[in-house]
Design a protein around this motif. Structure first.
Motif, PDB file in Angstrom:
ATOM      1  N   LEU A  84      13.610   1.033 -16.591  1.00  0.00           N
ATOM      2  CA  LEU A  84      12.923   0.519 -15.415  1.00  0.00           C
ATOM      3  C   LEU A  84      13.499   1.134 -14.140  1.00  0.00           C
ATOM      4  CD1 LEU A  84      10.739  -1.389 -14.434  1.00  0.00           C
ATOM      5  CD2 LEU A  84      12.422  -3.244 -14.421  1.00  0.00           C
ATOM      6  N   THR A  85      14.807   1.349 -14.112  1.00  0.00           N
ATOM      7  CA  THR A  85      15.434   2.003 -12.966  1.00  0.00           C
ATOM      8  C   THR A  85      14.946   3.432 -12.805  1.00  0.00           C
ATOM      9  OG1 THR A  85      17.426   0.629 -13.191  1.00  0.00           O
ATOM     10  CG2 THR A  85      17.646   2.687 -11.970  1.00  0.00           C
ATOM     11  N   VAL A  86      14.876   4.170 -13.915  1.00  0.00           N
ATOM     12  CA  VAL A  86      14.372   5.545 -13.870  1.00  0.00           C
ATOM     13  C   VAL A  86      12.926   5.574 -13.389  1.00  0.00           C
ATOM     14  CG1 VAL A  86      13.816   7.575 -15.275  1.00  0.00           C
ATOM     15  CG2 VAL A  86      15.968   6.365 -15.640  1.00  0.00           C
ATOM     16  N   ALA A  87      12.109   4.643 -13.885  1.00  0.00           N
ATOM     17  CA  ALA A  87      10.703   4.595 -13.487  1.00  0.00           C
ATOM     18  C   ALA A  87      10.569   4.305 -11.989  1.00  0.00           C
ATOM     19  CB  ALA A  87       9.964   3.538 -14.309  1.00  0.00           C
ATOM     20  N   CYS A  88      11.334   3.327 -11.497  1.00  0.00           N
ATOM     21  CA  CYS A  88      11.267   2.990 -10.076  1.00  0.00           C
ATOM     22  C   CYS A  88      11.686   4.172  -9.209  1.00  0.00           C
ATOM     23  CB  CYS A  88      12.162   1.778  -9.776  1.00  0.00           C
ATOM     24  SG  CYS A  88      11.594   0.222 -10.485  1.00  0.00           S
ATOM     25  N   THR A  89      12.789   4.815  -9.565  1.00  0.00           N
ATOM     26  CA  THR A  89      13.286   5.932  -8.763  1.00  0.00           C
ATOM     27  C   THR A  89      12.303   7.090  -8.754  1.00  0.00           C
ATOM     28  OG1 THR A  89      15.537   5.295  -9.377  1.00  0.00           O
ATOM     29  CG2 THR A  89      15.249   7.459  -8.395  1.00  0.00           C
ATOM     30  N   THR A  90      11.742   7.419  -9.919  1.00  0.00           N
ATOM     31  CA  THR A  90      10.839   8.566 -10.015  1.00  0.00           C
ATOM     32  C   THR A  90       9.520   8.311  -9.308  1.00  0.00           C
ATOM     33  OG1 THR A  90      11.834   9.085 -12.169  1.00  0.00           O
ATOM     34  CG2 THR A  90       9.763  10.171 -11.622  1.00  0.00           C
ATOM     35  N   VAL A  91       8.920   7.145  -9.553  1.00  0.00           N
ATOM     36  CA  VAL A  91       7.609   6.856  -8.965  1.00  0.00           C
ATOM     37  C   VAL A  91       7.710   6.726  -7.450  1.00  0.00           C
ATOM     38  CG1 VAL A  91       5.740   5.171  -8.856  1.00  0.00           C
ATOM     39  CG2 VAL A  91       6.730   5.794 -11.063  1.00  0.00           C
ATOM     40  N   MET A  92       8.735   6.040  -6.960  1.00  0.00           N
ATOM     41  CA  MET A  92       8.871   5.861  -5.523  1.00  0.00           C
ATOM     42  C   MET A  92       9.191   7.173  -4.817  1.00  0.00           C
ATOM     43  SD  MET A  92       8.132   2.731  -4.979  1.00  0.00           S
ATOM     44  CE  MET A  92       8.638   2.570  -3.271  1.00  0.00           C
ATOM     45  N   SER A  93       9.833   8.122  -5.509  1.00  0.00           N
ATOM     46  CA  SER A  93      10.213   9.381  -4.886  1.00  0.00           C
ATOM     47  C   SER A  93       9.104  10.426  -4.965  1.00  0.00           C
ATOM     48  CB  SER A  93      11.488   9.933  -5.549  1.00  0.00           C
ATOM     49  OG  SER A  93      12.551   9.019  -5.411  1.00  0.00           O
ATOM     50  N   PHE A  94       8.457  10.546  -6.134  1.00  0.00           N
ATOM     51  CA  PHE A  94       7.488  11.610  -6.354  1.00  0.00           C
ATOM     52  C   PHE A  94       6.056  11.105  -6.474  1.00  0.00           C
ATOM     53  CE2 PHE A  94      11.454  13.495  -7.701  1.00  0.00           C
ATOM     54  CZ  PHE A  94      11.367  14.797  -7.213  1.00  0.00           C
ATOM     55  N   GLY A  95       5.869   9.794  -6.636  1.00  0.00           N
ATOM     56  CA  GLY A  95       4.531   9.263  -6.855  1.00  0.00           C
ATOM     57  C   GLY A  95       3.724   9.169  -5.581  1.00  0.00           C
ATOM     58  N   ARG A  96       2.441   8.959  -5.757  1.00  0.00           N
ATOM     59  CA  ARG A  96       1.535   8.773  -4.636  1.00  0.00           C
ATOM     60  C   ARG A  96       1.501   7.301  -4.231  1.00  0.00           C
ATOM     61  NH1 ARG A  96       1.693  13.699  -2.809  1.00  0.00           N
ATOM     62  NH2 ARG A  96       1.119  15.261  -4.379  1.00  0.00           N
ATOM     63  N   ALA A  97       0.710   7.014  -3.215  1.00  0.00           N
ATOM     64  CA  ALA A  97       0.684   5.655  -2.669  1.00  0.00           C
ATOM     65  C   ALA A  97       0.184   4.646  -3.697  1.00  0.00           C
ATOM     66  CB  ALA A  97      -0.196   5.616  -1.416  1.00  0.00           C
ATOM     67  N   ARG A  98      -0.830   5.037  -4.485  1.00  0.00           N
ATOM     68  CA  ARG A  98      -1.377   4.086  -5.465  1.00  0.00           C
ATOM     69  C   ARG A  98      -0.357   3.755  -6.546  1.00  0.00           C
ATOM     70  NH1 ARG A  98      -7.653   6.002  -6.648  1.00  0.00           N
ATOM     71  NH2 ARG A  98      -8.457   5.578  -4.542  1.00  0.00           N
ATOM     72  N   SER A  99       0.323   4.774  -7.058  1.00  0.00           N
ATOM     73  CA  SER A  99       1.311   4.526  -8.109  1.00  0.00           C
ATOM     74  C   SER A  99       2.481   3.714  -7.585  1.00  0.00           C
ATOM     75  CB  SER A  99       1.802   5.858  -8.690  1.00  0.00           C
ATOM     76  OG  SER A  99       2.347   6.689  -7.666  1.00  0.00           O
ATOM     77  N   ALA A 100       2.880   3.979  -6.333  1.00  0.00           N
ATOM     78  CA  ALA A 100       3.969   3.190  -5.751  1.00  0.00           C
ATOM     79  C   ALA A 100       3.555   1.734  -5.558  1.00  0.00           C
ATOM     80  CB  ALA A 100       4.398   3.805  -4.415  1.00  0.00           C
ATOM     81  N   SER A 101       2.320   1.509  -5.125  1.00  0.00           N
ATOM     82  CA  SER A 101       1.843   0.137  -4.953  1.00  0.00           C
ATOM     83  C   SER A 101       1.757  -0.590  -6.293  1.00  0.00           C
ATOM     84  CB  SER A 101       0.467   0.148  -4.280  1.00  0.00           C
ATOM     85  OG  SER A 101       0.534   0.768  -3.012  1.00  0.00           O
ATOM     86  N   LEU A 102       1.294   0.136  -7.319  1.00  0.00           N
ATOM     87  CA  LEU A 102       1.233  -0.471  -8.656  1.00  0.00           C
ATOM     88  C   LEU A 102       2.623  -0.827  -9.150  1.00  0.00           C
ATOM     89  CD1 LEU A 102      -0.473  -1.240 -11.124  1.00  0.00           C
ATOM     90  CD2 LEU A 102      -0.196   1.116 -11.941  1.00  0.00           C
ATOM     91  N   LEU A 103       3.593   0.031  -8.867  1.00  0.00           N
ATOM     92  CA  LEU A 103       4.962  -0.251  -9.279  1.00  0.00           C
ATOM     93  C   LEU A 103       5.500  -1.489  -8.568  1.00  0.00           C
ATOM     94  CD1 LEU A 103       7.491   0.647 -10.849  1.00  0.00           C
ATOM     95  CD2 LEU A 103       8.133   1.988  -8.841  1.00  0.00           C
ATOM     96  N   MET A 104       5.153  -1.650  -7.293  1.00  0.00           N
ATOM     97  CA  MET A 104       5.615  -2.832  -6.568  1.00  0.00           C
ATOM     98  C   MET A 104       5.050  -4.114  -7.174  1.00  0.00           C
ATOM     99  SD  MET A 104       5.380  -1.572  -2.597  1.00  0.00           S
ATOM    100  CE  MET A 104       6.283  -0.146  -2.014  1.00  0.00           C
ATOM    101  N   VAL A 105       3.785  -4.028  -7.633  1.00  0.00           N
ATOM    102  CA  VAL A 105       3.155  -5.208  -8.220  1.00  0.00           C
ATOM    103  C   VAL A 105       3.773  -5.548  -9.575  1.00  0.00           C
ATOM    104  CG1 VAL A 105       0.990  -6.146  -9.108  1.00  0.00           C
ATOM    105  CG2 VAL A 105       1.003  -4.833  -6.978  1.00  0.00           C
ATOM    106  N   LEU A 106       4.026  -4.520 -10.389  1.00  0.00           N
ATOM    107  CA  LEU A 106       4.546  -4.754 -11.734  1.00  0.00           C
ATOM    108  C   LEU A 106       6.068  -4.816 -11.783  1.00  0.00           C
ATOM    109  CD1 LEU A 106       2.216  -2.331 -13.757  1.00  0.00           C
ATOM    110  CD2 LEU A 106       1.919  -4.780 -13.347  1.00  0.00           C
ATOM    111  N   GLY A 107       6.719  -4.174 -10.829  1.00  0.00           N
ATOM    112  CA  GLY A 107       8.176  -4.098 -10.875  1.00  0.00           C
ATOM    113  C   GLY A 107       8.859  -5.431 -10.686  1.00  0.00           C
ATOM    114  N   GLY A 108       8.328  -6.267  -9.760  1.00  0.00           N
ATOM    115  CA  GLY A 108       8.948  -7.565  -9.515  1.00  0.00           C
ATOM    116  C   GLY A 108       9.005  -8.440 -10.744  1.00  0.00           C
ATOM    117  N   PRO A 109       7.880  -8.679 -11.423  1.00  0.00           N
ATOM    118  CA  PRO A 109       7.937  -9.474 -12.660  1.00  0.00           C
ATOM    119  C   PRO A 109       8.820  -8.853 -13.734  1.00  0.00           C
ATOM    120  CG  PRO A 109       5.686  -9.344 -11.854  1.00  0.00           C
ATOM    121  CD  PRO A 109       6.494  -8.411 -11.020  1.00  0.00           C
ATOM    122  N   ALA A 110       8.842  -7.517 -13.816  1.00  0.00           N
ATOM    123  CA  ALA A 110       9.685  -6.864 -14.818  1.00  0.00           C
ATOM    124  C   ALA A 110      11.159  -7.107 -14.530  1.00  0.00           C
ATOM    125  CB  ALA A 110       9.383  -5.363 -14.859  1.00  0.00           C
ATOM    126  N   ILE A 111      11.537  -7.064 -13.247  1.00  0.00           N
ATOM    127  CA  ILE A 111      12.933  -7.326 -12.882  1.00  0.00           C
ATOM    128  C   ILE A 111      13.304  -8.775 -13.193  1.00  0.00           C
ATOM    129  CG2 ILE A 111      14.504  -7.514 -10.917  1.00  0.00           C
ATOM    130  CD1 ILE A 111      13.123  -5.078  -9.714  1.00  0.00           C
TER     131      ILE A 111
END
Length: 361
Positions: free
Chosen positions: A58-85
């Motif tokens: 999950l840490t690798v996914a957050c770092t990669t998506v937030m650094s190299f991802g586009r706005a949609r993927s980053a927003s999706l990560l914010m929605v799914l990342g909180g419950p996953a944490i």
């Protein structure tokens, strides 16, 4: 470049696999050498690899998506990342691990943003507002739960206040643009950037100064990690101050290539050091991490220097990948007219440089 797997991500995936193998082995030998007793019941069962592999991936996914991802993927990560944490914490992953990870991801993301724009990090008003509310809640919660009778709690509040001011500073440009008209915005933007010359480096330096003597974790290796973090934050403050001064020049749309690269590197280095601290020191309950499994009896100073040397190499590779990914945006931003279009502006700083319209400013 955003679709190519960068070298630092390969290193992180390898570290995840290695840590999963280590976590699957019993930790009885290490505990027996120190306590001659089995692990306490509250300790995370080392025979179950889920609490180890899950947060690392999950840490690798957050770092990669937030650094190299586009706005949609980053927003999706914010929605799914909180419950996953929250789910990982329910499984037994310490909250202290995620505290270091989240701030580390923020620093790496800031480096990615700086790599694309060549300027100071700016965030939309809604993101800055949400982050500001979080820091206000942390300040109130710290005072309500433990008070300010101990200096370490005062240090926590000062760190939150510095983060709050840094967030408001990063949000100021977007907020002023929304509230002001086009002509007023041209006059306000230069003043906002001049204010950031002082506010941004001062906030970063204040956190670094606190970490010089703050004893968040009294263990020797943790003290060494926080002292290194202090030096990294002070270095970042100097570079951010230089970048802010360069961006505040009326005719400049971005910092020079050398300063821009150094700016990205300092953000990424701080971020990866925080991520490394989380994995090495706080991955499991009881303030234990991969360091305590591999090198528990080693000298803290030697271990910290070796970890820092590795972090330098990984951070340099990541910063090179981020600056390469944002080279088109940076080339556009290096020209005032194109740069304004690249970052979503339809005006330039030219009227502020002189003439009948801009001489008063």
């Amino acid at each position: 470049a955003a679709e190519v797997l960068p070298p630092f991500l390969v290193l992180y995936i390898c570290s995840c696999q290695c840590s999963a193998v280590l976590a699957s082995a019993p930790d009885m030998a290490l505990n027996a050498s120190h306590h001659h007793a089995p692990p306490p019941p509250a300790m995370v069962p080392m025979t179950d690899s889920t609490p180890t592999l899950y947060p690392l991936l999950l840490t690798v996914a957050c770092t990669t998506v937030m650094s190299f991802g586009r706005a949609r993927s980053a927003s999706l990560l914010m929605v799914l990342g909180g419950p996953a944490i929250v789910h990982s914490i329910w499984l037994g992953v310490p909250g202290e691990f995620w505290a270091h990870v989240l701030f580390g991801v923020v620093c790496v993301t800031a480096g990615a943003v700086a790599g694309r724009t060549g300027q100071l990090v700016s965030v939309p008003a809604w993101q800055g507002g949400a982050a500001s509310l979080i820091f206000v809640g942390l300040i109130i919660g710290e005072y309500a739960t433990v008070g300010l009778g101990n200096l370490k709690y005062v240090a926590h509040v000062l760190i939150y206040v510095s983060c709050l001011l840094l967030t408001l500073s990063a949000t100021a440009e977007d907020m002023c643009e929304r509230c002001c008209g086009l002509l007023a915005w041209r006059l306000v933007r230069i003043r906002v950037r001049l204010a950031r010359v002082l506010i941004d480096p001062s906030c970063l330096a204040s956190i670094g100064i606190i970490f010089m003597a703050h004893r968040h974790d009294p263990s020797d290796i943790a003290i060494m990690f926080h002292r290194v973090q202090s030096a990294l934050l002070l270095s970042l403050a100097l570079v951010v101050g230089g970048t802010a001064a360069a961006s505040a020049q009326p005719a400049a749309a971005a910092a020079g290539p050398g300063l821009h690269t150094l700016h990205v590197f300092c953000w990424v280095l701080n971020g990866f050091w925080l991520l490394g601290m989380a994995v090495l020191l706080y991955l499991w309950r009881g303030r234990r991490g991969i360091h305590h499994t591999l090198y528990a009896g080693s000298d803290a100073g030697e271990a910290a220097t070796l970890y820092f040397a590795l972090t330098l190499l990984v951070s340099a590779t990541a910063a090179a990948a981020l600056t390469g990914a944002g080279r088109k945006e940076l080339q556009a931003a290096s020209q005032p007219e194109l740069g304004c279009r690249a970052i979503g502006r339809d005006d330039t700083m030219a009227p502020l440089t002189g003439g009948a319209e801009g001489g008063e400013s």
